[in-house]
Motif scaffolding. Structure first.
Motif, PDB file in Angstrom:
ATOM      1  N   LEU A 102     -28.352 -40.653   0.309  1.00  0.00           N
ATOM      2  CA  LEU A 102     -29.231 -39.541   0.685  1.00  0.00           C
ATOM      3  C   LEU A 102     -29.312 -39.357   2.190  1.00  0.00           C
ATOM      4  O   LEU A 102     -29.796 -38.326   2.662  1.00  0.00           O
ATOM      5  N   TRP A 103     -28.832 -40.330   2.964  1.00  0.00           N
ATOM      6  CA  TRP A 103     -29.094 -40.318   4.405  1.00  0.00           C
ATOM      7  C   TRP A 103     -28.461 -39.141   5.143  1.00  0.00           C
ATOM      8  O   TRP A 103     -29.056 -38.606   6.079  1.00  0.00           O
ATOM      9  N   LEU A 104     -27.267 -38.731   4.757  1.00  0.00           N
ATOM     10  CA  LEU A 104     -26.653 -37.592   5.437  1.00  0.00           C
ATOM     11  C   LEU A 104     -27.449 -36.314   5.158  1.00  0.00           C
ATOM     12  O   LEU A 104     -27.667 -35.500   6.065  1.00  0.00           O
ATOM     13  N   ALA A 105     -27.903 -36.142   3.922  1.00  0.00           N
ATOM     14  CA  ALA A 105     -28.738 -34.986   3.597  1.00  0.00           C
ATOM     15  C   ALA A 105     -30.026 -35.002   4.406  1.00  0.00           C
ATOM     16  O   ALA A 105     -30.482 -33.961   4.897  1.00  0.00           O
ATOM     17  N   VAL A 106     -30.625 -36.177   4.552  1.00  0.00           N
ATOM     18  CA  VAL A 106     -31.838 -36.296   5.362  1.00  0.00           C
ATOM     19  C   VAL A 106     -31.553 -35.872   6.794  1.00  0.00           C
ATOM     20  O   VAL A 106     -32.324 -35.133   7.414  1.00  0.00           O
ATOM     21  N   GLY A 107     -30.426 -36.329   7.352  1.00  0.00           N
ATOM     22  CA  GLY A 107     -30.077 -35.960   8.715  1.00  0.00           C
ATOM     23  C   GLY A 107     -29.896 -34.462   8.886  1.00  0.00           C
ATOM     24  O   GLY A 107     -30.388 -33.861   9.857  1.00  0.00           O
ATOM     25  N   LEU A 108     -29.200 -33.828   7.942  1.00  0.00           N
ATOM     26  CA  LEU A 108     -28.989 -32.379   8.014  1.00  0.00           C
ATOM     27  C   LEU A 108     -30.307 -31.615   7.896  1.00  0.00           C
ATOM     28  O   LEU A 108     -30.574 -30.694   8.676  1.00  0.00           O
ATOM     29  N   HIS A 109     -31.107 -32.008   6.931  1.00  0.00           N
ATOM     30  CA  HIS A 109     -32.398 -31.345   6.702  1.00  0.00           C
ATOM     31  C   HIS A 109     -33.319 -31.537   7.906  1.00  0.00           C
ATOM     32  O   HIS A 109     -33.962 -30.592   8.384  1.00  0.00           O
ATOM     33  N   TRP A 110     -33.382 -32.759   8.381  1.00  0.00           N
ATOM     34  CA  TRP A 110     -34.204 -33.092   9.550  1.00  0.00           C
ATOM     35  C   TRP A 110     -33.756 -32.300  10.771  1.00  0.00           C
ATOM     36  O   TRP A 110     -34.563 -31.726  11.510  1.00  0.00           O
ATOM     37  N   GLY A 111     -32.432 -32.262  10.990  1.00  0.00           N
ATOM     38  CA  GLY A 111     -31.907 -31.556  12.157  1.00  0.00           C
ATOM     39  C   GLY A 111     -32.236 -30.075  12.134  1.00  0.00           C
ATOM     40  O   GLY A 111     -32.595 -29.492  13.166  1.00  0.00           O
ATOM     41  N   TRP A 112     -32.130 -29.451  10.965  1.00  0.00           N
ATOM     42  CA  TRP A 112     -32.441 -28.019  10.866  1.00  0.00           C
ATOM     43  C   TRP A 112     -33.916 -27.772  11.142  1.00  0.00           C
ATOM     44  O   TRP A 112     -34.278 -26.857  11.893  1.00  0.00           O
ATOM     45  N   GLU A 135     -30.556 -46.732   0.375  1.00  0.00           N
ATOM     46  CA  GLU A 135     -30.236 -48.072   0.856  1.00  0.00           C
ATOM     47  C   GLU A 135     -29.854 -48.010   2.337  1.00  0.00           C
ATOM     48  O   GLU A 135     -29.183 -47.075   2.780  1.00  0.00           O
ATOM     49  N   TRP A 136     -30.306 -49.012   3.077  1.00  0.00           N
ATOM     50  CA  TRP A 136     -29.910 -49.075   4.491  1.00  0.00           C
ATOM     51  C   TRP A 136     -28.619 -49.873   4.602  1.00  0.00           C
ATOM     52  O   TRP A 136     -28.578 -51.060   4.322  1.00  0.00           O
ATOM     53  N   GLN A 137     -27.541 -49.213   4.991  1.00  0.00           N
ATOM     54  CA  GLN A 137     -26.229 -49.833   5.107  1.00  0.00           C
ATOM     55  C   GLN A 137     -25.695 -49.633   6.517  1.00  0.00           C
ATOM     56  O   GLN A 137     -26.307 -48.953   7.338  1.00  0.00           O
ATOM     57  N   ARG A 138     -24.552 -50.222   6.792  1.00  0.00           N
ATOM     58  CA  ARG A 138     -23.965 -50.089   8.134  1.00  0.00           C
ATOM     59  C   ARG A 138     -23.659 -48.636   8.476  1.00  0.00           C
ATOM     60  O   ARG A 138     -23.702 -48.239   9.642  1.00  0.00           O
ATOM     61  N   SER A 139     -23.363 -47.843   7.459  1.00  0.00           N
ATOM     62  CA  SER A 139     -23.029 -46.437   7.705  1.00  0.00           C
ATOM     63  C   SER A 139     -24.263 -45.550   7.883  1.00  0.00           C
ATOM     64  O   SER A 139     -24.135 -44.401   8.312  1.00  0.00           O
ATOM     65  N   THR A 140     -25.448 -46.065   7.575  1.00  0.00           N
ATOM     66  CA  THR A 140     -26.649 -45.230   7.580  1.00  0.00           C
ATOM     67  C   THR A 140     -26.924 -44.587   8.940  1.00  0.00           C
ATOM     68  O   THR A 140     -27.180 -43.374   9.000  1.00  0.00           O
ATOM     69  N   PRO A 141     -26.920 -45.334  10.055  1.00  0.00           N
ATOM     70  CA  PRO A 141     -27.181 -44.666  11.349  1.00  0.00           C
ATOM     71  C   PRO A 141     -26.190 -43.556  11.657  1.00  0.00           C
ATOM     72  O   PRO A 141     -26.565 -42.527  12.240  1.00  0.00           O
ATOM     73  N   VAL A 142     -24.931 -43.738  11.259  1.00  0.00           N
ATOM     74  CA  VAL A 142     -23.912 -42.714  11.507  1.00  0.00           C
ATOM     75  C   VAL A 142     -24.204 -41.473  10.671  1.00  0.00           C
ATOM     76  O   VAL A 142     -24.122 -40.337  11.155  1.00  0.00           O
ATOM     77  N   LEU A 143     -24.526 -41.683   9.392  1.00  0.00           N
ATOM     78  CA  LEU A 143     -24.824 -40.546   8.512  1.00  0.00           C
ATOM     79  C   LEU A 143     -26.049 -39.784   8.994  1.00  0.00           C
ATOM     80  O   LEU A 143     -26.045 -38.546   9.057  1.00  0.00           O
ATOM     81  N   LEU A 144     -27.096 -40.517   9.352  1.00  0.00           N
ATOM     82  CA  LEU A 144     -28.346 -39.874   9.768  1.00  0.00           C
ATOM     83  C   LEU A 144     -28.172 -39.126  11.078  1.00  0.00           C
ATOM     84  O   LEU A 144     -28.538 -37.945  11.203  1.00  0.00           O
ATOM     85  N   SER A 145     -27.602 -39.787  12.083  1.00  0.00           N
ATOM     86  CA  SER A 145     -27.431 -39.155  13.391  1.00  0.00           C
ATOM     87  C   SER A 145     -26.377 -38.054  13.347  1.00  0.00           C
ATOM     88  O   SER A 145     -26.513 -37.027  14.018  1.00  0.00           O
ATOM     89  N   GLY A 146     -25.325 -38.261  12.551  1.00  0.00           N
ATOM     90  CA  GLY A 146     -24.293 -37.234  12.434  1.00  0.00           C
ATOM     91  C   GLY A 146     -24.827 -35.968  11.795  1.00  0.00           C
ATOM     92  O   GLY A 146     -24.542 -34.856  12.251  1.00  0.00           O
ATOM     93  N   GLY A 147     -25.618 -36.119  10.725  1.00  0.00           N
ATOM     94  CA  GLY A 147     -26.230 -34.955  10.089  1.00  0.00           C
ATOM     95  C   GLY A 147     -27.193 -34.251  11.017  1.00  0.00           C
ATOM     96  O   GLY A 147     -27.231 -33.015  11.076  1.00  0.00           O
ATOM     97  N   LEU A 148     -27.969 -35.029  11.750  1.00  0.00           N
ATOM     98  CA  LEU A 148     -28.920 -34.465  12.704  1.00  0.00           C
ATOM     99  C   LEU A 148     -28.204 -33.631  13.756  1.00  0.00           C
ATOM    100  O   LEU A 148     -28.578 -32.472  14.032  1.00  0.00           O
ATOM    101  N   ALA A 149     -27.153 -34.189  14.347  1.00  0.00           N
ATOM    102  CA  ALA A 149     -26.417 -33.489  15.400  1.00  0.00           C
ATOM    103  C   ALA A 149     -25.737 -32.226  14.864  1.00  0.00           C
ATOM    104  O   ALA A 149     -25.756 -31.165  15.514  1.00  0.00           O
TER     105      ALA A 149
END
Length: 259
Positions: A196-206, A66-80
């Motif tokens: 799932l968004w934080l996991a996506v960010g971490l996986h994507w970042g690696w 789901e796209w929520q207000r926290s999604t950009p933070v989770l995705l970008s945070g995991g990526l970084a």
């Protein structure tokens, strides 16, 4: 009703699994054609939406996307976080002779190479990352409609993540340990956030770091086994850091209402 959903879920998983594996099995290994490989991977992500609808969810909600207000933070945070951990892991590897520094390119050439690589690397690493996260984490977490105990979900998802790398299982135990630790970190990201968004960010970042870091810190692998174990250790560090996050399980229960 539950039995019918389980049958549908089994069919859905097999379909997504075939599309995902077709990217490497058909596109890369059989045809050696990047366009076909990309087509399979994009098809898997695209088909996941109507499959989610068929399973009774609102498309990608079936995989906790789901796209929520926290999604950009989770995705970008995991990526970084993943980019940083990968860089540190390479530095540690050089210090203990797991990696050897390669001759650096001319700074201006390296800068141009790095900057020109970013746009395609972002896409080329994001699509496979989210596809595999849907298949090995999001599907189990939400689409199956199972009330998971968090640690059981993490272990089950990690085992599935290892087995999903069918073309790498022949690399041996160090590879299996590495993949399992990857799976533990990414699955823990799911149960800590309910998304799932934080996991996506971490996986994507690696995966992104694997593509880009050669322009910043070029190196050669001196010990494949220790390189795998070092990557495993890096993901265990990420897993530990995830426990600093407030968990949705404590606040709302493991499964938010998908309706």
């Amino acid at each position: 009703m539950l039995q019918d959903h389980r049958r549908r879920a089994a069919v859905a998983f097999v379909l997504l699994f075939i599309l995902y594996q077709g990217a490497e099995g058909v596109g890369a290994r059989l045809l050696d054609n990047f366009a076909v490989q990309a087509a399979f991977m994009l098809a898997m992500v695209a088909v996941a939406w109507p499959v989610g609808r068929w399973l009774g969810f609102r498309g990608y909600d079936a995989y906790a996307l789901e796209w929520q207000r926290s999604t950009p933070v989770l995705l970008s945070g995991g990526l970084a976080l993943a980019l940083l951990v990968k860089y540190v892991a390479v530095c540690v590897g050089m210090a203990v002779n797991v990696y050897a520094a390669s001759a650096p390119a001319v700074p201006s050439v390296a800068a141009v190479s790095f900057l020109s690589s970013i746009p395609w690397a972002l896409v080329a690493t994001f699509v496979p990352s989210i596809a595999e996260d849907i298949l090995t984490r999001g599907f189990l977490y939400r689409a199956l409609r199972v009330q998971w105990v968090p640690w059981i979900f993490a272990v089950a998802s990690s085992v599935l993540y290892v087995l999903n790398h069918i073309y790498r299982l022949g690399a041996g135990p160090a590879e299996w340990i590495m993949l399992f630790c990857f799976g533990l970190a990414y699955a823990t990201a799911v149960v800590r956030t309910g998304s799932l968004w934080l996991a996506v960010g971490l996986h994507w970042g690696w995966n992104l770091a694997n593509v880009l870091i050669g322009d910043i810190l070029p190196y050669q692998v001196m010990s494949p086994v220790w390189s795998s174990l070092l990557s495993a250790g890096a993901h265990l560090v990420m897993l530990g850091l995830l426990f600093a996050l407030p968990t949705q399980f404590d606040r709302e229960g493991l499964h938010p209402d998908p309706a």
